[in-house]
Design an enzyme around this catalytic site. Structure first.
Site, short mmCIF file in Angstrom:
data_model
loop_
_atom_site.label_atom_id
_atom_site.label_comp_id
_atom_site.label_asym_id
_atom_site.label_seq_id
_atom_site.Cartn_x
_atom_site.Cartn_y
_atom_site.Cartn_z
CE LYS A 1 -3.86 2.06 2.66
NZ LYS A 1 -4.80 1.90 3.79
CB SER B 1 -8.10 3.97 3.00
OG SER B 1 -7.29 3.28 3.93
CB SER C 1 -8.69 1.10 5.77
OG SER C 1 -9.39 2.30 5.63
N1 GLN Z 1 -13.26 4.81 6.41
C1 GLN Z 1 -12.65 5.25 7.63
C2 GLN Z 1 -12.17 6.66 7.47
O1 GLN Z 1 -12.41 7.21 6.47
C3 GLN Z 1 -11.52 4.34 8.00
C4 GLN Z 1 -10.31 4.54 7.18
C5 GLN Z 1 -9.19 3.64 7.58
O2 GLN Z 1 -9.39 2.62 8.23
N2 GLN Z 1 -7.99 4.04 7.19
O3 GLN Z 1 -11.56 7.23 8.32
#
Ligand code: GLN
Length: 482
Positions: free
Chosen positions: A76, A151, A175
Site C-alpha cells: 500500500k 482505504s 480499511s
Molecule cells: N473509512 C474510515 C475513514 O475514512 C476508516 C479509514 C481507515 O481505516 N484508514 O476514516
C-alpha cells in the site's frame, strides 16, 4: 499463475515448477494488462522487482528460502519504500521519494519477497471507497461500476483481480476489512501494537494498524508471520512473542463460543447479507461451535466517537506537511503564511481538509472537553463492552459492512452515509482489538464479508477460524472475470 494462492505459489517455487523471475514477469504482465481499467497500482517498480526475483531464485537454489521468498507482495502506498515514490494517495506527497523503508517493508525484503509496485489508496487513508485518491478511484474487479472499498482499495482490488497474490493494507477504522469484504478476499487487522507502524505514514496514530490482505486465511497467516513482532523504533509496538500462525490453522473448533451482537443485526443491514452471515455461523455450528446472542450497547456511538478521535489525531499528524521540509510546495510564496496556506491548500484534497478542520475544532481550547474528552470516554465504554462480551464468548461474529460494494460516486457527496459503511468495523479499532474479514457469499453478484473479532493478540485463533471455514466452503476461491 494469477489464480494461485501464496501457499500454492510457494510450493511451485519450491518444486521448481517455475522460477520467481517467471512468476514476477507473469504478475507484471497481468498488471500491465488490467491496471489501466482497475487503477490499483500507483507506481510500478518493474526493474527492482525483477532484480529481487533473481535474488530470490538464487536464495531458493541455495536452500535458504523462507515461505515468502520469491513471492510478489505489493505495498500500500502508505508504507515508505526507500528510493520509491511514497504518495499516500495525495498530491501533497506526489513527488516524495522515501529515504528509508518502513519496518514492514524491510521485513518483506528480508523474507525475500518481491515488490511489484505501490498500491492506490484513499488520500492519507481517509475514506471508505478509494475515491479520495489524488490518482483517481480504483474500480472493483467484480463490477467496474462499483467501488472496491477503502482505504486499502488498491490492495483489495489487486489481490481479487490477480494483480498480486498478497498485499499490505492498513486499518484505522476498517480499511483492511471493508475493502476485503467488497472485493471477496481475506484480510486481518491485527491487535494495535502487533505490527510496527514505523515508516507507515500516520493518519490517526492510536488507531492505525498494518495487516495482510490475500485470498485465504492461510496466506494471511504466512504474511502476518513476516509482519508481526516488536520493533524498537515504534514505541507502541508490543513486545510479546509471535506465535506460529500457519501451525495453528487447523486447530479444532470444538467448544468454540461464538457471540452475535444484537446491534450488528439491526436496521441498516441488508437482509440478504444477514442471511449469508447467519448461514456462515451455521457452518461454524457444524464445526463444533455454540452460538449465543450478546450485546455491545455502546456500539452505536462508535462512528461518532471515531469521527472526533481520528480527525483530532490527523489534524495533529498532518501539521507536518507545511511545504518547508518535504511534500508539495506552492510556487513563489510571498511570505511564510502564504507558503503554508497555499502549499496545504493545493496539496490536500477535500476529505483531508474536512478532517483537519473537524479535528482542529474538536481539539480547540473551547471544545476540547465537549468533544475530544467526551469521545475518549466513549472509547473506553466501547472497549469495556468488548471485554464484557469476551467473558462469555471466544469470538464475536457479524457482517463486515452493512452493504455490498456501492456504485462509484454514489456516496461521494454524502460524507455521513460514507462514514456509516464502517459501522461494524470502527469499534474494533477504538478498542485496539484484532478483526478479520473473509468471503461468505454473494449478493447480486458482489462479495459479502463475514467479520470475526477476537480478544487482544488472538490473531492465531482468528486465522484458524477463517481457515477452517475456508476448508468447508469455496467462496474464497471465486474470482472475478476480467
Ligand atoms: N473509512 C474510515 C475513514 O475514512 C476508516 C479509514 C481507515 O481505516 N484508514 O476514516
Amino acid at each position: 499463475m494469477h489464480t494461485q494462492t501464496i501457499a500454492q505459489l510457494a510450493r511451485g517455487l519450491k518444486n521448481r515448477d517455475f522460477s520467481s523471475v517467471e512468476l514476477t514477469e507473469a504478475c507484471l504482465a497481468r498488471i500491465r494488462q488490467h491496471n489501466p481499467a482497475l487503477n490499483c497500482y500507483i507506481s510500478l517498480t518493474e526493474e527492482a522487482a525483477l532484480a529481487e526475483a533473481r535474488a530470490a531464485d538464487a536464495r531458493i537454489a541455495s536452500g535458504q528460502a523462507e515461505p515468502l521468498t520469491g513471492i510478489p507482495i505489493a505495498q500500500k502506498d502508505i508504507f515508505c519504500t526507500e528510493g520509491v515514490r511514497t504518495s499516500c494517495g495525495s498530491r501533497m506527497l506526489d513527488s516524495f521519494i522515501a529515504p528509508y523503508d518502513a519496518t514492514i517493508v524491510s521485513r518483506f525484503r528480508a523474507a525475500g519477497s518481491v515488490m511489484p509496485g505501490k498500491l492506490n489508496m484513499d488520500e492519507f487513508a481517509m475514506g471508505s471507497s478509494n475515491e479520495t485518491s489524488f490518482y483517481g478511484p480504483v474500480k472493483n474487479p467484480w463490477n467496474l461500476q462499483t467501488v472496491p472499498g477503502g482505504s486499502s482499495g488498491g490492495s483489495a482490488a489487486a489481490v481479487a483481480a490477480g494483480l498480486a497474490p498478497g498485499a499490505t493494507g492498513t486499518d484505522t477504522g476498517g480499511s483492511i476489512r471493508q475493502p476485503a469484504s467488497f472485493c471477496g478476499i481475506t484480510g486481518i487487522k491485527p491487535t494495535y501494537g502487533r505490527c510496527s507502524r514505523w515508516g507507515m505514514i500516520a493518519f490517526a496514530s492510536s488507531l492505525d494498524q498494518a495487516g495482510p490482505m490475500a485470498r485465504t486465511a492461510e496466506d494471511c497467516a504466512l504474511m502476518l508471520q513476516v509482519m508481526a513482532g516488536f520493533d524498537p523504533k515504534d514505541s507502541t509496538s508490543v513486545d510479546v512473542p509471535v506465535p506460529d500462525y500457519a501451525g495453528a490453522l487447523n486447530a479444532s473448533l470444538d467448544g468454540l463460543r461464538i457471540g452475535l451482537p444484537r446491534e450488528f443485526f439491526e436496521a441498516g443491514l441488508d437482509p440478504a447479507i444477514e442471511q449469508l452471515i447467519r448461514a456462515a455461523v451455521a457452518e461454524y455450528r457444524k464445526l463444533g461451535a455454540t452460538v449465543s446472542e450478546i450485546s455491545l450497547p455502546n456500539m452505536p456511538l462508535s462512528v461518532p466517537a471515531y469521527y472526533v478521535v481520528a480527525p483530532a489525531e490527523c489534524s495533529s499528524n498532518l501539521a507536518r506537511y507545511d511545504g518547508v521540509r518535504f511534500g508539495h510546495r506552492c510556487a513563489n510564496p510571498a511570505d511564510l503564511p502564504d507558503l503554508y496556506t497555499r502549499s496545504r491548500g493545493e496539496g490536500f484534497g477535500a476529505e483531508v481538509k474536512r478532517r483537519i478542520l473537524m479535528g482542529t475544532y474538536a481539539l480547540s481550547a473551547g471544545y476540547y472537553d465537549a468533544y475530544y474528552l467526551k469521545a475518549q470516554k466513549v472509547r473506553r465504554l466501547i472497549s469495556d463492552d468488548f471485554q464484557q462480551a469476551f467473558r462469555s464468548v471466544d469470538v464475536i461474529m457479524g457482517p463486515t459492512a452493512p452493504s455490498v460494494a456501492f456504485g462509484l460516486g454514489e456516496k461521494s457527496d454524502d460524507p455521513v452515509s460514507m462514514y456509516l459503511s464502517d459501522i461494524y468495523t470502527i469499534g474494533v479499532n477504538l478498542a485496539g482489538l484484532p478483526g478479520l474479514s473473509l468471503p461468505a457469499g454473494f449478493c447480486a453478484g458482489l462479495p459479502v464479508g463475514l467479520q470475526l473479532i477476537g480478544n487482544y493478540f488472538s490473531e492465531a485463533r482468528l486465522l484458524n477460524l477463517a481457515h477452517r471455514y475456508q476448508q468447508v466452503t469455496d467462496w474464497h476461491t471465486r474470482q472475478p472475470t476480467l
